[in-house]
Scaffold this motif. Structure first.
Motif, PDB file in Angstrom:
ATOM      1  N   VAL A 106     -29.015  46.518 -46.282  1.00 30.15           N
ATOM      2  CA  VAL A 106     -29.410  47.387 -45.273  1.00 30.15           C
ATOM      3  C   VAL A 106     -28.824  48.453 -44.959  1.00 30.15           C
ATOM      4  CG1 VAL A 106     -29.937  46.976 -42.719  1.00 30.15           C
ATOM      5  CG2 VAL A 106     -30.355  45.119 -44.284  1.00 30.15           C
ATOM      6  N   TYR A 107     -27.416  48.285 -45.120  1.00 28.27           N
ATOM      7  CA  TYR A 107     -26.563  49.729 -44.800  1.00 28.27           C
ATOM      8  C   TYR A 107     -26.870  50.585 -45.764  1.00 28.27           C
ATOM      9  CZ  TYR A 107     -22.241  52.211 -43.596  1.00 28.27           C
ATOM     10  OH  TYR A 107     -21.251  52.833 -43.259  1.00 28.27           O
ATOM     11  N   ALA A 108     -27.144  50.206 -47.000  1.00 26.52           N
ATOM     12  CA  ALA A 108     -27.491  51.413 -47.806  1.00 26.52           C
ATOM     13  C   ALA A 108     -28.760  51.785 -47.571  1.00 26.52           C
ATOM     14  CB  ALA A 108     -27.649  50.727 -49.262  1.00 26.52           C
ATOM     15  N   LEU A 109     -29.865  51.237 -47.063  1.00 23.20           N
ATOM     16  CA  LEU A 109     -30.827  51.800 -46.819  1.00 23.20           C
ATOM     17  C   LEU A 109     -30.894  52.581 -45.490  1.00 23.20           C
ATOM     18  CD1 LEU A 109     -33.571  48.671 -47.274  1.00 23.20           C
ATOM     19  CD2 LEU A 109     -33.148  50.675 -48.730  1.00 23.20           C
ATOM     20  N   LEU A 142     -26.479  49.518 -34.776  1.00 23.11           N
ATOM     21  CA  LEU A 142     -26.682  48.728 -35.956  1.00 23.11           C
ATOM     22  C   LEU A 142     -25.844  49.323 -37.290  1.00 23.11           C
ATOM     23  CD1 LEU A 142     -27.995  46.405 -37.580  1.00 23.11           C
ATOM     24  CD2 LEU A 142     -29.824  47.852 -38.044  1.00 23.11           C
ATOM     25  N   GLY A 143     -25.774  50.571 -37.269  1.00 26.65           N
ATOM     26  CA  GLY A 143     -25.179  51.405 -38.336  1.00 26.65           C
ATOM     27  C   GLY A 143     -23.675  51.069 -37.998  1.00 26.65           C
ATOM     28  N   GLN A 144     -23.257  51.191 -36.827  1.00 26.36           N
ATOM     29  CA  GLN A 144     -21.704  51.074 -36.580  1.00 26.36           C
ATOM     30  C   GLN A 144     -21.305  49.575 -36.804  1.00 26.36           C
ATOM     31  OE1 GLN A 144     -21.277  52.420 -32.518  1.00 26.36           O
ATOM     32  NE2 GLN A 144     -21.695  54.356 -33.083  1.00 26.36           N
ATOM     33  N   ILE A 145     -22.066  48.557 -36.662  1.00 26.59           N
ATOM     34  CA  ILE A 145     -21.619  47.117 -37.027  1.00 26.59           C
ATOM     35  C   ILE A 145     -21.765  47.037 -38.442  1.00 26.59           C
ATOM     36  CG2 ILE A 145     -22.581  44.908 -36.591  1.00 26.59           C
ATOM     37  CD1 ILE A 145     -23.508  45.582 -33.677  1.00 26.59           C
ATOM     38  N   LEU A 146     -22.866  47.461 -39.004  1.00 25.68           N
ATOM     39  CA  LEU A 146     -22.795  47.175 -40.433  1.00 25.68           C
ATOM     40  C   LEU A 146     -21.850  47.828 -41.178  1.00 25.68           C
ATOM     41  CD1 LEU A 146     -26.536  46.885 -41.153  1.00 25.68           C
ATOM     42  CD2 LEU A 146     -25.044  45.148 -41.281  1.00 25.68           C
ATOM     43  N   GLY A 147     -21.543  49.051 -40.450  1.00 27.87           N
ATOM     44  CA  GLY A 147     -20.284  50.028 -41.176  1.00 27.87           C
ATOM     45  C   GLY A 147     -19.109  49.037 -41.124  1.00 27.87           C
ATOM     46  N   ALA A 148     -18.843  48.633 -40.009  1.00 28.77           N
ATOM     47  CA  ALA A 148     -17.354  47.817 -39.639  1.00 28.77           C
ATOM     48  C   ALA A 148     -17.418  46.572 -40.778  1.00 28.77           C
ATOM     49  CB  ALA A 148     -17.355  47.379 -38.326  1.00 28.77           C
ATOM     50  N   ILE A 149     -18.631  46.081 -41.255  1.00 29.35           N
ATOM     51  CA  ILE A 149     -18.431  44.973 -41.770  1.00 29.35           C
ATOM     52  C   ILE A 149     -18.559  45.513 -43.402  1.00 29.35           C
ATOM     53  CG2 ILE A 149     -19.962  43.025 -42.517  1.00 29.35           C
ATOM     54  CD1 ILE A 149     -21.039  42.796 -39.669  1.00 29.35           C
ATOM     55  N   VAL A 150     -19.450  46.350 -43.664  1.00 29.18           N
ATOM     56  CA  VAL A 150     -19.477  46.509 -45.174  1.00 29.18           C
ATOM     57  C   VAL A 150     -18.566  47.725 -45.745  1.00 29.18           C
ATOM     58  CG1 VAL A 150     -21.176  47.617 -46.670  1.00 29.18           C
ATOM     59  CG2 VAL A 150     -22.006  45.973 -44.907  1.00 29.18           C
TER      60      VAL A 150
END
Length: 83
Positions: A14-17, A29-37
Motif C-alpha cells: 500500500v505504501y508503494a502504491l 494514512l501516508g504518514q502512518i504507513l511511512g512511520a511503519i514501513v
C-alpha cells in the motif's frame, strides 16, 4: 507470526502504491504507513536503477523468506511435540 508478516507485506504494498498519487505521502494514512514501513524499507534503498527504487520488492522478498523459515520452524516444533 506469519499473519503479522503478511500484514506488514500488505502495508509495504500500500505504501508503494501511494507513490503513484501526488501528495499521498502527506495524508494521515501516508504518514502512518511511512512511520511503519520506512525504517525497515530503508535498509534496502541500495536497490535502485536510475530513478526507480526496488526497495519495496527486496523488502517483500526478505520478509517472504523469513515467513517461510518461521513456518518451517513451527512445523518442526509441532512434530517434536507430537501434535
Amino acid at each position: 507470526m506469519s499473519r503479522a508478516i503478511d500484514l506488514y507485506i500488505m502495508a509495504i504494498v500500500v505504501y508503494a502504491l501511494l507513490s503513484w498519487f501526488p501528495g499521498a505521502y502527506q495524508t494521515k494514512l501516508g504518514q502512518i504507513l511511512g512511520a511503519i514501513v520506512e525504517p525497515f524499507q530503508r535498509w534496502f534503498n541500495f536497490a535502485t536503477i536510475g530513478m526507480i527504487g526496488f526497495a519495496p520488492l527486496v523488502a517483500i522478498f526478505v520478509l517472504s523468506i523469513v515467513r517461510g523459515g518461521l513456518v518451517y520452524l513451527e512445523q518442526i516444533i509441532f512434530r517434536l511435540m507430537g501434535m
